[in-house]
Design an enzyme around this catalytic site. Structure first.
Site, mmCIF file in Angstrom:
data_model
loop_
_atom_site.group_PDB
_atom_site.id
_atom_site.type_symbol
_atom_site.label_atom_id
_atom_site.label_comp_id
_atom_site.label_asym_id
_atom_site.label_seq_id
_atom_site.Cartn_x
_atom_site.Cartn_y
_atom_site.Cartn_z
ATOM 1 C CG ASP A 147 0.528 0.127 9.535
ATOM 2 O OD1 ASP A 147 0.179 0.976 10.386
ATOM 3 O OD2 ASP A 147 0.870 0.426 8.379
ATOM 4 N NE ARG A 170 -5.425 8.042 11.267
ATOM 5 C CZ ARG A 170 -4.702 7.300 10.453
ATOM 6 N NH1 ARG A 170 -5.257 6.800 9.360
ATOM 7 N NH2 ARG A 170 -3.440 7.051 10.718
ATOM 8 C CE LYS A 200 -2.933 0.745 3.571
ATOM 9 N NZ LYS A 200 -2.785 2.055 4.216
ATOM 10 C CD GLN A 211 0.435 8.283 7.272
ATOM 11 O OE1 GLN A 211 -0.088 9.061 8.064
ATOM 12 N NE2 GLN A 211 -0.174 7.189 6.850
ATOM 13 N NE ARG A 258 -4.903 0.046 13.367
ATOM 14 C CZ ARG A 258 -4.262 0.176 12.204
ATOM 15 N NH1 ARG A 258 -2.938 0.203 12.190
ATOM 16 N NH2 ARG A 258 -4.938 0.263 11.075
HETATM 17 C C1 S3P Z 1 2.558 4.896 6.200
HETATM 18 C C2 S3P Z 1 3.119 5.246 7.394
HETATM 19 C C3 S3P Z 1 2.608 4.806 8.711
HETATM 20 C C4 S3P Z 1 1.643 3.628 8.579
HETATM 21 C C5 S3P Z 1 0.674 3.826 7.464
HETATM 22 C C6 S3P Z 1 1.378 4.004 6.132
HETATM 23 C C7 S3P Z 1 3.148 5.391 4.955
HETATM 24 O O1 S3P Z 1 1.925 5.876 9.315
HETATM 25 O O2 S3P Z 1 0.943 3.432 9.787
HETATM 26 O O3 S3P Z 1 -0.203 2.720 7.362
HETATM 27 O O4 S3P Z 1 2.807 4.878 3.849
HETATM 28 O O5 S3P Z 1 3.975 6.318 5.012
HETATM 29 P P1 S3P Z 1 2.666 6.959 10.266
HETATM 30 O O6 S3P Z 1 3.572 7.757 9.425
HETATM 31 O O7 S3P Z 1 1.547 7.774 10.828
HETATM 32 O O8 S3P Z 1 3.367 6.132 11.300
#
Ligand code: S3P
Length: 442
Positions: free
Chosen positions: A324, A123, A22, A174, A355
């Site tokens: 995750d 969020r 993803k 992220q 969670r």
């Molecule tokens: C992701 C970063 C993670 C993860 C999310 C996907 C990404 O989040 O939990 O499912 O693709 O950069 P966080 O950056 O909030 O930890």
């Protein structure tokens, strides 16, 4: 709502293949949409979250199509070339789409409104708003609980934006990616300092697309520098399988007696592979077959055999590389012998659901012994005996795909089955999860 009961299963045997990663799929679509020319992508995850990213990039000028053989073609607009979207960008359940696109828009001279479902709208977005406001973007967000800033929100991008050096206050790929994406159309050097390493797909893929990006280690911190404006060149990308999706089947095969399952094409980027290390530490038999590199990422097929797991204290330092996967690790712990202790997991409270709270309630309803702490769960396992299951009320999954899938796996190792209230959110990340499971667990 689409409720379903997941019942006790016989051994899981055979070979399956999990869908595309993803995180990598979101980035392939975004970066392809920013390159001038045609990017071609195979193995793209066709889940709702990635489709939300594709729709948003189309609304900002990219052409994105799928051919009958499953290959995706993306004609990009060029960094700096995003068009003003005519409608609100509908992000559904997807935090990754929202936060990365906020970064991207922050350095383009356009205005965009973001909306999302009930889960995403709770969020926190302040973690992205802070750095991109420093770069010059103008954001108005909806006030949320405990002083947080949430969707719906509107961003007016800065043109030109100003480069910043930003030390991440939370371990979040992220947020890191949002700042780097803002840096793509910002003249000068944008710097992100990561005290704790998080998934590095943005860095790997931006380099592949020809961005001027460097990563250095200094005093245990990662320092990422990106020179803008970037000129991205179209790529041919093969997306590896998602370790976060494989996780459900890895745990299923470990806890259902007699199982021996091969899961093909699993991405094993070290910033994502924490669950496998922890499960091995618990005694899980997981073999890596046919190691190779796919799309610039390490990949292998995993052979997973039923194992008597033992409880451990999980080192909080490993959390970012399996962030995750905790919901399904909690399921494994509920079947292990002895006590599993997890800590340092405050971030789990701001995922698609809280969670820690949701899994504590869900596993307790299925008959597991769980204590919820501020920053983790303590779980006393059954020693391999199936959970009682047979919860009267359906497990509340709170629009969280990973809670639904984790509790489905708990159901396989239960006496009376586990009922979840809603399986629809599974389509955000793993559309064929139930079909794969039904094909194995007969
Ligand atoms: C992701 C970063 C993670 C993860 C999310 C996907 C990404 O989040 O939990 O499912 O693709 O950069 P966080 O950056 O909030 O930890």
């Amino acid at each position: 709502m689409r409720p379903r009961r997941f019942g006790a299963a016989g051994p899981l045997r055979g070979t399956i293949k999990v869908p595309g990663d993803k995180s990598i799929s979101h980035r392939a679509v975004m970066f392809g949409a920013l390159a001038v020319g045609e990017t071609r992508v195979t193995g793209l995850l066709e889940g709702e979250d990635v489709m939300a990213t594709a729709d948003a990039m189309r609304a900002m000028g990219a052409t994105i199509t799928r051919s009958d053989d499953g290959e995706w073609r993306i004609s990009g607009v060029g960094v700096g070339g995003l068009l003003q979207p005519e409608r609100a960008l509908e992000m559904g359940n997807s935090g990754t789409s929202t936060r990365l696109l906020m970064g991207l828009i922050a350095s383009h001279g356009i205005t965009a409104t973001f909306t999302g479902d009930a889960s995403l709208s709770k969020r926190p977005m302040g973690r992205v708003i802070d750095p991109i406001a420093q770069m010059g973007a103008d954001i108005s967000a909806t006030p949320g609980a405990k002083g947080s800033q949430t969707l719906p929100l509107m961003i007016r991008g800065a043109s030109p934006a100003v480069p910043i050096a930003y030390r991440l206050p939370v371990a979040s790929a992220q947020v890191k990616s949002a700042v780097l994406l803002a840096g793509l159309n910002t003249p000068g050097v944008t710097t992100v300092i990561e005290p704790v390493p998080t998934r590095d797909h943005s860095e790997r893929m931006l380099t592949g697309f020809g961005a001027d990006l460097t990563v250095e280690e200094q005093d245990g911190e990662r320092i990422i520098k990106l020179r803008g404006p970037a000129d991205l060149k179209p790529q041919v990308i093969e997306v590896p399988g998602d370790p976060s999706s494989a996780a459900f089947f890895i745990v299923a095969a470990l806890i259902v007696p007699g199982s021996e399952l091969v899961i093909e094409n699993v991405g094993l980027n070290p910033t994502r592979a924490g669950l496998i290390a922890v499960l091995r530490q618990m005694g899980g038999r997981i073999e890596e077959l046919n190691p190779r590199v796919v799309g610039g990422e390490p990949v292998a097929d995993l052979k997973v055999s039923h194992s008597q797991l033992k409880g451990i204290a999980v080192d909080p330092a490993i959390a970012p590389s399996m962030i995750d996967e905790f919901p399904v690790l909690f399921v494994a712990a509920a079947l292990a012998e002895g006590r599993t202790v997890t800590s340092g997991l405050d971030e789990l409270r701001v995922k698609e659901s809280d969670r820690l709270a949701v899994m504590a309630t869900a596993l307790s309803a299925a008959g597991a012994r769980v204590e919820e702490r501020e920053d983790g769960l303590i779980i006393d396992g059954t020693g391999g005996a199936p959970l009682p299951g047979g919860n009267n009320a359906a497990i509340a999954t709170h629009l969280d795909h990973r809670i639904a899938m984790s509790m489905a796996i708990a159901g396989l190792a239960s006496m009376a089955g586990v009922e979840v209230d809603d399986t629809r959110p599974i389509a955000t990340s793993f559309p064929n999860f139930e079909a794969l499971l039904d094909g194995l667990a007969r």
